[in-house]
Structures are given as C-alpha cells and as structure tokens.
Enzyme design. Sequence first.
Site, PDB file in Angstrom:
ATOM      1  CD  GLU A 220      -2.513   2.300  -3.198  1.00 21.24           C
ATOM      2  OE1 GLU A 220      -3.711   2.605  -3.223  1.00 21.24           O
ATOM      3  OE2 GLU A 220      -1.792   2.495  -2.208  1.00 21.24           O
TER       4      GLU A 220
ATOM      5  CG  ASP B  34      -1.608   1.312   1.444  1.00 17.16           C
ATOM      6  OD1 ASP B  34      -2.508   1.612   0.643  1.00 17.16           O
ATOM      7  OD2 ASP B  34      -1.246   2.060   2.377  1.00 17.16           O
TER       8      ASP B  34
END
Length: 692
Positions: free
Chosen positions: A405, A350
């Site tokens: 990401e 993330d």
Amino acid sequence: MGGKWSSMDPSQVEVPELQAMLERDPYLKPYEHEFRKRYALFKDYIEKVEAGDGTLDKFTKGYEKFGIHVNKDNSVNVREWVPGAQELFLTGDFNGWNRTSNSFKKLDYGKWELYLPPQADGSCPLKHLSEVKLIVKDHNNELLERISPWATYVTQNKAESLMYKQRIWCPSPENVYKFKHPKPKKHKSLRIYECHVGIGTQEQKIGSYLEFAKNVIPRIVKQGYNTIQLMAIMEHAYYASFGYQVTNFYAASSRYGTPEELKELIDVAHEHGLYVLLDVVHSHASKNTLDGLNMFDGTDSCFFHAGHRGQHPLWDSRLFNYGEYEVLRFLLSNLRWYIEEYGFDGFRFDGVTSMLYHSRGFGQGFSGHYDEYFGLNVDVEGLVYLMLANDLLHNFYPEITTIAEDVSGMPGVCRPVNEGGLGFDYRLAMAIPDKWIKLLKEVKDEDWKINDICWTLSNRRWMEKTVAYSESHDQALVGDKTIAFWLMDKEMYTHMSTISPPSTIISRGIALHNLITLITHAVGGEAYLNFMGNEFGHPEWLDFPRAGNGDSYHYARRQWNLVDDEILKYKFMNNWDRAINTLEEQYGWLHANPAYISWKHEDDKVIVFDRADLTFVFNFHPQKSFPDYTIGVKNPGTYKILLCSDSKEFGGDDRVDTSVKHFTMPEGYSAYSNRMMVYIPCRTAIVYGRET
C-alpha cells in the site's frame, strides 16, 4: 545482539540485476549509488543475522523459542526480550496470581528465560485457556503488568474491562484443527475480494470465522473472485480501528472466534480454490501499554524508536525501530507465523508509504521527481526491512504474493530485491479510487475529461504490477460515501425496486457504476480488488460501534438481503461484477500486456482500447448514442459481443442486439490497419471478441 547496524561500503557491493532496472529506466542512473547503498545495508542485515543466529530460517522462526511453550513432558519454557527490565516474573491463575514467585533468569542481550516443571501428578502447570501475565520490574522499581508480545490468544470481557487478557492456547490434540485441503497455486490473474469477518454478517453483531466460511465464501466464489484479502485479523483492542491499531501481533482476533476456527475458514477458502491474503500491519502499532507493545519494558523504546521518531502523530500510534535486531526477529517471524500456523498465502502490507519516508508520507504531494525517492527523507531502515521481508518470503515460499500500500510511486517497489527493488509483487493503484471519488464529488459526468481518466488508469511504471480498484474500505467509512451512494443516495431508499417508478438518478447511477467497474478492472492494473458489498453497490456507509453512535452495529454489517432480493436493482450491479470476473477468467486480461488505448474522444466521451485480444468500447456521454461509430481494430475478422452493460440483466435499456456479428474492413483507423462500425449507446460499455 542488538543496537545499531554498521554498513558495508556500497561501492564494494554488487547488486546482481541492477543494470536491468537502470536500462529499463535510464532516469534512475544518477541514483545508482543509492540502490547500491540500500542493497549493501540489506546484505549487512543478512550477515548480522547469520552471525547471531546461524541462519535466516532459524532467525525468522522466533515464535518457536519466544513466548510460552508447553513441552511434551508437560513442562513449560518461556522466553522474552525485555531489555529495560530489572527483573521479570510470570503470574497467573497457575500460581494464585503471586506476582513475584516465578522469576525469570536473565540472559544476554536483554533476553529472559523461565522454566516451569510439570506438576507432581505429571500435568502441565499452565492449563488450556488459563490466564497469565508478565510482570516487568522497571528501573523505577515499579511492577508493570504486561502481555507477552508473542501471545497467540488474547480475549476481552467487556463486562469486566475493555483490556485484553492473555490466555494459554494449548488445546488437546484432537481439538487442534487439521488442514484437509492443499493450498492453491498463485493465480495468474488476482481478482481480490477485500473482506472483514466481523462485518460479514447481515445481523447487527460481530460475525464469526465459521459464519464467514459458511455464508460468505460461497458468495465470493460465485462472484468469480479467486483471492480473498482478510482485514483486521491481527488482534486490535479497538474494533473501530478497522484492525489498523494492532495490540497483539501473533494473536488472531478472538472477537471472531478461536485460532482453530480461523484455520477452518482458511481451509474452506482453499477448498474452493481461493488464495488467501492477510492485511498485515507492520507500519505502526497501538499505543496501548497494558495489552499492547507500547512501553513494554518500561522504557519509551524497546520495540519502537524513542522520542519523536517513535511517534506517528496523525495515527496516534508507535513506530517500530527496524534497525533493532530483536524487532527484526519479531516482525519477520510474525510473517512466517501466519503462513506456517494458519496457512495464509500472502500479504497486503499496510502503510508502506509511512515506512518508506521520515515524513510518513504526510504533507508530500509526490510530484514524481526522483529526488523525492532518494533524498534524506527516505527512512532507509524501514525500506530495508521491506526488502528483507520480501526476499525472505519469496525465497522460502515461491507461491507467495505480496502487495504494497504505497501512494508515493517509489521506483523499484515492485521489482525483485536482486535488482535493487523492494521485492513486492504488486502495489495498490491508489490514485484510481481518489480520481473516481473526486469526479463524483466535484464534476458533472458530462464534463469528465476522457484523457484525464485514461491517464489515471494507465499511469504506472513499466513492469511493476499494480492492483486496480475503484473503491476500497476507505471509501466506505463514515464521513465518505461509496461510489453507489455518491451516484444514487438521493433515491436509493425509494427507487431501487424494479416495480417502483422509473428513476433517471438510479438508471444513471447503475450505468456509471458498471462503467467505472469495468474500465478500472480492464485498464487499471494487473490485478483487481473489490471491497465486500461494493460488487452490488452496497448502500450506506461503514461505521463501527462506538460512543458516538450508541455502540450500534447497524452500519457495521453487510446487507446481503438487498442483493438476494430479486425485486431490487442491486442484483444488476452484482450480475455485472460477476460477468466481468467470468470474462476475465476466460481471457486473462489482468495477466496480459497493459491495455492499448487506441481512441479517446473528448466531445463524444468515447474510449476504445484492446487488451488480451478483446476490444473494449466505452461511451461515457450522458445523452449521445452513436449508431455507426468507427473504431480501429488490431486483427481482421468477425467480431461478436461478449459483454454489454446495456443488457437488461445489468440494469440497462436493452438497446443493443448482442447477437449481431460485426465485420472488419481492411481500412486503417486510429493506428490500426482495420476498422469496424459499432452501435454504442450513451453510458454503455461493450466488449467484443474475435471469432476464430
């Protein structure tokens, strides 16, 4: 060891395969020095680790030494890194909560150690599930209550406090879960089902690991997905943070069950051939102090940068100091912990954009100019941490998969470290869902620009793989809408029954939902991702219990009853989603060369492309159907329809006879030497395969 790192002279460091990257993209040549500089720092980190701990293997198994460990003779060893402490103590129900009776011994480099002998009867002083706390005496002589950063089990009693408490997880041998099934090999095509255990139930509550294993995994397998991506596993005190404000990095969230129950979930997934990814959050951490890492040793630094650099203003969280030796041990060991302890097969990282740039990616448009990726805004320490993580994982676990990401498009993110890249296998194609939502919000579908759609779907770096998706969890959150909701919310509560009056809104919505799913799946990348429930056009938004909604779970669940009800139209989108995955499994377009788009016609709203020896024809036009539309075909022969979105089972009008064979003519068309005539109704997609 600790403090800042020195760097080698980049000109003296050879990057083994750098020339391959520079030859593939000559525009990177002016930045060759930057690649060498990054690689030099990467090598420097490795050398520091080997000098300090002997091997990278030992260094990245910090969980074997740090934290609380019960020995075979029932004695206990505790080791912590608390550089800002004057003194350190362990307290808990084992010593009647005496805060200073069990004192740690101070070691070098901010480390502390405690030994607890077995009790007089030979039993362990720390019982399974007993509660403990660290007491940090800071330089103001205050006694601070803290949870060990290495805590493997923390629980919350909302009746007493919202704060999490550390509990000893040391079940008897017969209660330790034993894995029964081998880990699956990495799939050539990743068809990823992004899911959240807590909202995986239909009931208005938090779902459990075991309920998910029993009730949701069979659905995922039936839908044709071969990979699951588990969100919100690392413990987070605030449920509504969706798992992105991590407080306890080594503790699997107890709100869904015990560590052994998470192991069982993963084992059940492996039994069904599912590859399991963890959504890992190493980009930032919760600002909580009593049950998080913030101010752990009483200072503003420790795990994080001090001052402004250690604060993420928009996420209201803390930023790790990736240049600190013990922070590297903590984070790299954290990755191995989830593989070794729980059996995860890979990671979706993330917030990678935040890790790569001092701006954290905010306020930047990322025009694509290469200066943006190599200037002073690049956070080299964060970047090199990702190189270390990927190199470590791929060397120790050849079947691993890592996904970034990253919205910035930095070159080399998905190339091996020995080329000068960051080492990820895939990056998320984050521009694709943004494009679909923008179109649905702002543009009538008769005005959609076909060229623009094709560009967004196909615009990615050569030989850097992407995960395509039309919507993820971000699009489902309150304040936004899912694609299905944008398309059909006006009549979703009144016209989704097959016996309700016909609705042009619902017919249009299902048709476009199906087209968006297939074209994203087939053109957008080398892997595909769906957020749980979107496969059947899950209605309504996602909203976790909070003060603003009366702590309601009404929107923090998945309404499986809708797709299971044969009288409702949700089944049509679900059938289409499953049919696409089934066809991809058969033909493997995700691991084939990228789609070649041979035809884009703005007025007709028609797109034709081929991938993996299949020919895809899309007609996005709201009214125009074409009875004899000419398309170019790569290979001559007889073609049959393999999939048609207009079929009744997918909510269509059944205008296409899918049994009709199509024959090519040896006449050139749209860059191909053969042509074929097809019937393509409005708002329809058809996939053709050649008979052999």
